[in-house]
Design an enzyme around this catalytic site. Structure first.
Site, PDB file in Angstrom:
ATOM      1  N   ASP A 193       0.814  -1.208   0.000  1.00 47.69           N
ATOM      2  CA  ASP A 193       0.000   0.000   0.000  1.00 47.69           C
ATOM      3  C   ASP A 193       0.852   1.265   0.000  1.00 47.69           C
ATOM      4  O   ASP A 193       0.388   2.332  -0.384  1.00 47.69           O
ATOM      5  CB  ASP A 193      -0.925  -0.008   1.218  1.00 47.69           C
ATOM      6  CG  ASP A 193      -1.884   1.168   1.217  1.00 47.69           C
ATOM      7  OD1 ASP A 193      -2.613   1.332   0.226  1.00 47.69           O
ATOM      8  OD2 ASP A 193      -1.897   1.930   2.203  1.00 47.69           O
ATOM      9  N   MET A 274      -7.837   5.794   3.049  1.00 48.73           N
ATOM     10  CA  MET A 274      -7.961   6.974   2.199  1.00 48.73           C
ATOM     11  C   MET A 274      -6.724   7.236   1.346  1.00 48.73           C
ATOM     12  O   MET A 274      -6.704   8.190   0.569  1.00 48.73           O
ATOM     13  CB  MET A 274      -8.233   8.209   3.068  1.00 48.73           C
ATOM     14  CG  MET A 274      -9.561   8.175   3.799  1.00 48.73           C
ATOM     15  SD  MET A 274     -10.984   8.135   2.677  1.00 48.73           S
ATOM     16  CE  MET A 274     -10.782   9.690   1.811  1.00 48.73           C
ATOM     17  N   ARG A 275      -5.697   6.414   1.505  1.00 47.35           N
ATOM     18  CA  ARG A 275      -4.474   6.684   0.744  1.00 47.35           C
ATOM     19  C   ARG A 275      -4.730   6.591  -0.758  1.00 47.35           C
ATOM     20  O   ARG A 275      -4.163   7.353  -1.546  1.00 47.35           O
ATOM     21  CB  ARG A 275      -3.364   5.731   1.165  1.00 47.35           C
ATOM     22  CG  ARG A 275      -2.051   6.001   0.415  1.00 47.35           C
ATOM     23  CD  ARG A 275      -0.888   5.179   0.932  1.00 47.35           C
ATOM     24  NE  ARG A 275      -0.416   5.687   2.212  1.00 47.35           N
ATOM     25  CZ  ARG A 275      -0.412   4.996   3.342  1.00 47.35           C
ATOM     26  NH1 ARG A 275      -0.873   3.763   3.344  1.00 47.35           N
ATOM     27  NH2 ARG A 275       0.044   5.515   4.452  1.00 47.35           N
ATOM     28  N   ALA A 276      -5.589   5.671  -1.178  1.00 42.05           N
ATOM     29  CA  ALA A 276      -5.862   5.520  -2.609  1.00 42.05           C
ATOM     30  C   ALA A 276      -6.461   6.796  -3.193  1.00 42.05           C
ATOM     31  O   ALA A 276      -6.096   7.212  -4.300  1.00 42.05           O
ATOM     32  CB  ALA A 276      -6.801   4.342  -2.832  1.00 42.05           C
TER      33      ALA A 276
END
Length: 687
Positions: A193, A274-276
């Site tokens: 990720d 929320m990184r995406a």
């Protein structure tokens, strides 16, 4: 210094080149993970990127590459005055798989500490990579403790070192690029990720393109300088375009429409966290700047999704990365209303050959590459099937094995749902490769003591060394602040951590196991143990026996995915050559012991214990099993016998192996927790 292969001379691989260039424009995108088979120019493209990176301004003499306009106030070489600096090329720092923790983050300068009596910090690779590229080849094989340190630095943009009386913090913001071959094992989800973008690469299947690859490589090998000179204009053009895109980037507007599309896409594909969303927003903005626009369009969002989401959708290690492009287009159309068709050209990973005339200066930026001499129009980067060789092995007939008389082969059945297992471990204290399964003496881990070095000193125990040298200072004529240390004073730190093991599955695929419900349960149990092996960084192997022979279905490998695929396609039928299966497994362990003598093995035999075929099959199986007991190999027998009448043959086999038997029901009830504790006791008694 050797001349690198020109970036613009790489044939095809449009997704790979685009992802690297986007990160060169905006390192905030978060780096690139390049997944693909061997020999697909992964490392070549990454190393070539460093030559395209614009030069950086640094404070003269600063080992931590501080920017002269805004130096780091906490720089160990500081404080620095704001002022003019010097220019140097952006660095590409390679992190070797076998690097030590000290080499990565830095450590106390032992030589100066002992000779001069001062505490001085020796920077590591993270300091060298600041404001440059940190490249990790075979990133999936990186030791866990290095992964943890890398994650911390990537998340915080700084490296913190607290050890041996040294407390140092320095900036560590870098473009993280990793390459890997999925056949050798997958990445931990936390590290997966952390990469902003991912790209799947595969060798072209088009003869013309393969010819051009060979032609350019041979020309480069014959005359690297001359070959690079022929591509100098293209390199200069791309370098200028990177600079222009960097200047334009702050002016790019991410409107509410594209932002809503980004949020809707991430929600539709159920990505965690929320990184995406953040990575997609940064990538779409950078795509617009790369195309020379100040407005983000739907095609930028689509391309960003294809690069940023596939690796974030994996729910377990056996899920292949990927994205349903029809669903993506539907989501973009529903929440944006813009034209999302053909937005990414042929640079998605579907293998379509849609781009007829890719224009590097066009508005869509699909691929965004400078024109090349020679055939580079094929966009087959992502068309490769990572397990294309497996379906052939799952066909109902296997050419290398004669079926037993009167027992036809049955088609493979699907595995039951996997379940969580408890810890299986090998007894004693090993010295194998770093992992998460069994106790071991390791180069990294908790320090448990000190000893005199046996051979070369690798991990100095500073306190023990000083303690050994201190009583002799007067006799040695010490007169200054430095400590007089002799070779005999040095002490090696002993550390204890966890190791990965070789988990060798020996699976009965004979007719006695062929009931669909039973074989489905058996495969589900083995799949559960494979998941556990993935999480514990083990190597796995698969031996099956049926008909008249035992067969190595999968040689020992770090790719648990491959083992799962072979297991799924395993057919059943025929007699039960138990002895042949055990002897084949013993041969596999013997060869692996020569290749990797430090890695200990755990054998998991999945059978009902019956043995048929040949003279005295039961007695022969017992003799084969006793070979494992004589070698002290830890073993577990999963008893698959069912029905009202049970012969107890699996328990008898476990006794011959010096291991433990457990029924399939007990295994599915998650009761395998104490198995290898019993195995440990049995192994000690056998030893």
């Amino acid at each position: 210094m050797s001349t690198p292969f020109p970036f613009t001379a790489v044939v095809g691989q449009d997704d790979l080149r685009l992802a690297l260039l986007l990160n060169a424009v905006s390192p905030a995108v978060g780096g690139v993970l390049v997944r693909g088979e061997k020999g697909t120019a992964k490392s070549t493209a990454v190393r070539a990127l460093s030559a395209l990176m614009p030069e950086v301004d640094v404070v003269a003499g600063c080992r931590f590459s501080c920017a002269p306009a805004a130096p780091d106030p906490a720089c160990p070489d500081g404080p620095h005055e704001v002022g003019p600096g010097v220019q140097r090329p952006a660095r590409m720092v390679e992190l070797p798989v076998g690097a030590s923790e000290d080499r990565l983050v830095g450590a106390l300068d032992i030589e100066r500490a002992l000779a001069e009596g001062v505490k001085a910090f020796e920077p590591g690779l993270l300091a060298d990579a600041h404001r440059g590229i940190l490249y990790v080849d075979e990133v999936n094989l990186l030791h866990d403790h290095l992964v943890d340190l890398l994650l911390d630095a990537a998340a915080m943009g700084a490296s913190y070192v607290e050890r041996e009386g040294v407390s140092v913090r320095h900036a560590a913001r870098f473009l993280l690029v990793g390459t890997m071959n999925p056949e050798e094992g997958e990445l931990r989800p936390q590290l997966l990720d952390r990469f902003g973008l991912t790209v799947e690469v595969a060798a072209s299947r088009e003869p013309d393109q393969r010819v051009e690859v060979v032609r350019r490589r041979l020309a480069y090998d014959d005359d690297p300088e001359g070959f690079a000179a022929r591509w100098a204009d293209e390199e200069t053009s791309v370098r200028a375009r990177i600079v222009a895109a960097r200047k334009l980037l702050p002016s790019v507007v991410l409107g509410d429409g594209p932002l809503r599309q980004i949020a809707a896409t991430c929600a539709a594909f159920e990505v965690d966290g929320m990184r995406a969303d953040i990575v997609m927003a940064r990538t779409a903005t950078t795509l617009a700047a790369w195309a020379g626009r100040t407005e983000v369009l739907a095609e930028d969002v689509r391309q960003a999704a294809l690069l940023a989401l596939p690796h974030r959708r994996r729910r377990n290690p056996f899920d292949a990365p990927g994205l349903d492009e029809d669903k993506l287009d539907e989501t973009l159309e529903e929440f944006g209303g813009g034209d999302s068709s053909n937005g990414s050209g042929g640079s998605d990973d579907s293998g379509d050959s849609g781009d007829e005339d890719p224009d590097p200066d066009g508005p869509d930026g699909g691929g965004g590459q400078p024109p090349q001499e020679g055939p580079d129009g094929g966009n087959d980067d992502g068309s490769g099937e990572s397990s294309g060789e497996v379906p052939a092995q799952g066909e109902p007939s296997e050419s290398g094995q004669a079926p037993s008389p009167g027992a036809g082969e049955q088609a493979p059945v699907r595995a039951a749902e996997p379940f969580r297992t408890k810890v299986l471990s090998v007894p004693g204290l090993g010295e194998g490769a770093a992992g998460r399964r069994s106790r071991a003496r390791t180069e990294h881990g908790r320090t448990t003591g000190a000893r005199r070095p046996q051979g070369a000193l690798t991990k100095l125990h500073l306190a023990a060394t000083v303690q050994a040298a201190a009583p002799h200072q007067r006799a040695r004529g010490r007169s200054g602040p430095g400590l007089v240390v002799r070779r005999d004073d040095l002490r090696q730190a002993t550390r204890e951590g966890r190791e990965g093991n070789l988990v060798l599955f020996v699976v009965d695929a004979s007719g006695s196991m062929a009931a669909r419900q039973r074989m489905s349960a058996v495969k589900g149990a083995v799949l559960s143990l494979l998941l556990d092996a993935y999480q514990r960084r083990d190597k796995v192997g698969l031996v099956t026996f049926r008909g008249s022979t035992g067969e190595v279905a999968l040689p020992p490998t770090s790719s648990v995915d491959a083992a799962a695929v072979r297991l799924e396609s395993l057919p059943t039928g025929g007699r039960t050559p138990l002895a042949a299966g055990l002897l084949r497994a013993h041969d596999v362990l013997r060869v692996e012991r020569l290749r990797d003598p430090a890695r200990r093995a755990l054998v998991v035999v999945v059978t009902d214990g019956r043995a048929t075929g040949g003279p005295e099959p039961v007695a022969l199986s017992g003799r084969a099993a006793r070979l494992f007991a004589a070698d002290g190999v830890a073993s577990v027998v999963v008893d698959c016998e069912s029905g009202p009448v049970r012969l107890g043959l699996a328990a008898q086999l476990a006794g011959e192996l010096g291991g433990t038997a457990v029924t399939l029901d007990e295994l599915r009830a998650d009761s395998i927790a104490g198995l290898v504790r019993d195995v440990q006791g049995n192994s000690r008694r056998a030893a």
